[in-house]
Design a protein around this motif. Structure first.
Motif, mmCIF file in Angstrom:
data_model
loop_
_atom_site.group_PDB
_atom_site.id
_atom_site.type_symbol
_atom_site.label_atom_id
_atom_site.label_comp_id
_atom_site.label_asym_id
_atom_site.label_seq_id
_atom_site.Cartn_x
_atom_site.Cartn_y
_atom_site.Cartn_z
ATOM 1 N N LEU A 566 0.906 -1.233 0.003
ATOM 2 C CA LEU A 566 -0.117 -0.051 -0.191
ATOM 3 C C LEU A 566 0.909 1.390 0.184
ATOM 4 N N GLN A 567 0.408 2.166 -0.582
ATOM 5 C CA GLN A 567 0.954 3.370 -0.692
ATOM 6 C C GLN A 567 0.528 4.199 0.417
ATOM 7 N N LYS A 568 1.366 5.368 1.089
ATOM 8 C CA LYS A 568 0.889 6.079 2.213
ATOM 9 C C LYS A 568 -0.342 7.009 1.951
ATOM 10 N N HIS A 593 4.031 3.976 -5.414
ATOM 11 C CA HIS A 593 4.059 2.739 -6.285
ATOM 12 C C HIS A 593 5.339 2.788 -7.192
ATOM 13 N N GLU A 594 5.614 4.117 -7.625
ATOM 14 C CA GLU A 594 6.579 4.220 -8.500
ATOM 15 C C GLU A 594 7.946 4.319 -7.864
ATOM 16 N N SER A 595 8.023 4.745 -6.515
ATOM 17 C CA SER A 595 9.610 4.745 -5.966
ATOM 18 C C SER A 595 9.602 3.621 -5.181
ATOM 19 N N LEU A 596 8.751 2.965 -4.401
ATOM 20 C CA LEU A 596 8.588 1.630 -3.776
ATOM 21 C C LEU A 596 9.705 1.872 -2.445
ATOM 22 N N ILE A 597 9.851 3.105 -1.859
ATOM 23 C CA ILE A 597 10.468 3.098 -0.771
ATOM 24 C C ILE A 597 9.670 2.627 0.463
ATOM 25 N N ALA A 660 14.409 -5.621 1.203
ATOM 26 C CA ALA A 660 14.490 -4.455 0.489
ATOM 27 C C ALA A 660 15.788 -4.332 -0.032
ATOM 28 N N ASP A 661 15.858 -3.710 -0.957
ATOM 29 C CA ASP A 661 17.276 -3.377 -1.774
ATOM 30 C C ASP A 661 17.304 -1.994 -1.932
ATOM 31 N N ARG A 662 18.448 -1.370 -0.959
ATOM 32 C CA ARG A 662 18.710 0.284 -0.999
ATOM 33 C C ARG A 662 17.497 1.041 -0.685
#
Length: 685
Positions: A566-568, A593-597, A660-662
């Motif tokens: 989910l995005q914030k 959803h674009e950055s996936l941070i 998570a990767d970076r």
């Protein structure tokens, strides 16, 4: 949660509805004609529930309710062990009585000797296969897998417990002819009892569901051994060595407490049944205490340990070969798939034919039960010096045909090796620890008799070794061989607890250490590791023995489908889609959803509450404004290996870990996902 208490109107409506429902229910039960026929005696039931609730509160003031569960686990498991031993003793006595009644007719005695265990094994195999196929075998590899965090609910069912208990009675009633024990299946039975007691404790303490369940299973593994032999200390050590790859210190006191309750109950039942006058060691021995062994005998005990290590390597090799053979041979595959009862009956008939007392059985003390075999081998007297008195026990059985005891022991060792390997293929509930323990005792007894014979006719350093105790060598051999086969040191302590002979603690431990050193060389799998590998169980420590490079696989290469996130700024529609497509209790939250941070995770319960409020009220707010986003305490990298992920999940006790990767979310790891990964990797072995 935030801003969930801002609608007092809806709360008032809900309270009014509840009051109307309570009033209607009250008026309904006031009329005797409209009483619920399904639940009679409402007042009595309510009084009993109130009394139980008060009793629970009183007991809880003394100590936590989980401690009552530990005590109940030990006591109930000991009762099961005693009932099983009592049933097996009655069945074995019936077999011996029938055999003796046919004295004078060798043909009828042969059929009595062979068909009785063959029918019992066929019944045990057919019963287990038709009622619950998961009840066959030892059960320890499956319990190890469950304690590693993998869920296997079929192995903890009530049907499995009932089937395994009755099937194990039939297996043990076949006697030493089949040469199988009860330790492994009873550990499995204890674990099943612990699983149901943990559910009962969960009803009382709902806030400790996952922790109490896992802790009860660890405790049950120790109670299983303690209730079999009345040996609580070695039972706990067995649980640490065999069952748990990561033993938490918080399990230490519960294990000892429950194991002590089980051992005490088991020994008390033995006293009340007339088997003993007081609580004492299960196999009482009379080793000399003034001079238990000569100092130079330490070298002989060390040699015995090395010899047991070499024998264990040969036995484990034969065991792995027969497991592989039964999976590749077409005849064995067909019989073990469709004709399990027939296969068990034929194999038991073959083994019983070879142990018939009027044939080769006269050289193997075949009339003895497993307990009688071990008791006779631990005898402190020198059989070679008493050969003139053939009527003395236990020499009566080991030299019944007038043959030297050395020949009888040698024949016993040669025959029982391949017979035990064959018995391991029988598809019925059976334990494999006690037969190896007895076999090691026979190996040590043979060496001890040889030493006593040489010492009685030779002089060493000016004085004669007249007090050599062959029983001490049997004790050390039993601990060394069983420890080498299972890759554990707990049999050394078990041997001391079983006999009460602390005077031989040092040589027994020395022999066990050296035997383990030989058996563990070149990373050979133990007996239970071989079973786990053969069954393709997702138990990573066992699979590492078969394929050392398997745990070094990066988890990023074996991750499954991308997880739901989910995005914030997610709204009710996106939250509804995530809840309906994911079953995880923790759903990751990303910046977009674009950055996936990865920002953290949100609990599924809070999302459901958010959706309920969005339906009853017009909430025009985003996810981060309503739900609490929890930070991740442990974060994995795609470059972490499968072994590292398994260790982290076991040590942290978490159910979900994010990868998570970076900072960018890659996926998540749960015990179910890790099970799938390990099973896929096991297919490559």
């Amino acid at each position: 949660m935030k801003s969930m208490d801002e609608a007092p109107g809806s709360e008032t409506v809900r309270l009014n509805n509840q009051e109307r429902e309570n009033q209607s229910a009250t008026s309904h039960y006031k009329s005797p004609l409209l009483a619920d026929p399904v639940k009679p005696c409402q007042r009595s039931r309510a009084a009993v529930k109130e009394w139980l609730w008060k009793l629970t509160r009183c007991l809880g003031t003394v100590c936590g309710m989980e401690w009552y569960g530990y005590a109940a686990l030990g006591i109930f498991t000991a009762i099961l062990s005693f009932l099983m031993d009592l049933s097996v003793t009655k069945l074995l006595s019936a077999h011996q009585w029938l055999y003796m009644k046919l004295e004078g007719n060798s043909l009828l005695q042969f059929f009595c000797w062979t068909l009785y265990p063959a029918c019992l094994c066929a019944v045990a195999s057919s019963f287990s296969h038709n009622i619950c196929p998961f009840s066959t075998g030892s059960g320890i590899p499956e319990v190890r897998t469950m304690l590693a965090g993998i869920e296997m609910p079929h192995y903890l069912s009530l049907t499995n417990m009932f089937t395994k208990f009755l099937g194990l009675i039939c297996t043990l009633a076949a006697g030493s002819t089949i040469f199988l024990g009860k330790v492994g299946p009873f550990v499995h039975l204890s674990t099943m009892v612990g699983a149901y007691l943990s559910k009962l404790c969960t009803l009382i303490q709902a806030n400790k569901k996952e922790e109490a369940s896992g802790e009860m299973l660890v405790v049950a593994a120790a109670v299983g051994v303690a209730s079999c032999f009345g040996a609580p200390i070695s039972g706990v050590l067995f649980s640490v060595e065999v069952m748990c790859s990561h033993f938490a210190l918080r399990h230490y006191c519960p294990c000892f407490f429950s194991a002590a309750c089980g051992a005490l109950t088991f020994r008390l039942f033995s006293v009340w049944s007339g088997d003993g006058e007081t609580i004492q060691a299960l196999f009482k021995t009379n080793f000399p205490t003034g001079l238990p062994f000569y100092p130079l005998e330490i070298l002989l005990f060390a040699f015995l340990g090395l010899l047991c290590g070499a024998v264990s390597c040969f036995y484990l090799f034969c065991h792995r070969w027969i497991l592989q053979f039964t999976k590749t041979n077409s005849i064995f595959i067909k019989m073990l798939t469709t004709e399990k009862g027939l296969y068990s009956g034929l194999a038991a008939f073959l083994l019983a034919s070879l142990t018939f007392p009027h044939s080769a059985g006269q050289y193997m003390a075949s009339k003895y039960t497993m307990k009688q075999l071990l008791t006779s081998l631990l005898d402190s007297r020198q059989w070679s010096s008493e050969s003139h008195n053939a009527s003395a026990q236990p020499l009566l059985e080991w030299s019944s045909s007038g043959t030297p005891v050395y020949l009888s022991l040698a024949v016993f060792l040669l025959m029982k090796m391949w017979m035990l390997v064959l018995a391991c293929t029988l598809p019925l509930p059976a334990g494999y620890f006690m037969p190896v323990f007895v076999y090691g005792a026979a190996l040590g007894r043979l060496l001890g008799e040889g030493v006593s014979y040489v010492s009685s006719s030779a002089v060493t350093t000016g004085e004669q070794w007249a007090a050599v105790n062959p029983g001490g060598y049997a004790l050390a051999g039993a601990a060394a061989l069983s420890g080498a086969v299972t890759h554990t040191l707990s049999p050394a302590l078990l041997a001391v607890e079983l006999t009460g002979q602390f005077s031989h603690a040092v040589p027994v431990l020395l022999a066990t250490l050296l035997a383990n050193a030989v058996a563990r060389s070149e990373h050979r799998p133990s007996f239970y590791d071989a079973l786990s590998i053969s069954k393709r169980l997702p138990h990573l420590p066992s699979l590492m023995k078969a394929c050392p490079q398997l745990p070094s696989t990066p988890v990023g290469q074996v991750l499954g489908a991308k997880s739901v996130q989910l995005q914030k700024a997610a709204g009710p529609a996106e939250v509804q889609h995530a809840v309906s497509t994911s079953t995880e209790t923790q759903i990751p939250v990303v910046d977009s959803h674009e950055s996936l941070i990865l920002l953290g995770f949100v609990l599924r319960s809070e999302l459901l509450m958010f959706l309920r409020h969005s339906k009853t009220e017009t909430l025009d707010k985003h996810l981060d404004e309503v739900c609490c986003i929890y930070p991740t305490s442990v974060l994995l990298s795609p470059h972490n290996t499968v072994q590292e992920v398994h260790s982290i999940l076991s040590l942290v006790g978490a159910q979900t870990l994010f990868v998570a990767d970076r900072g960018r979310l890659v996926g998540l790891i749960t015990w179910l996902e890790l099970k799938r990964i390990i099973e896929d990797l096991a297919k490559e072995i």
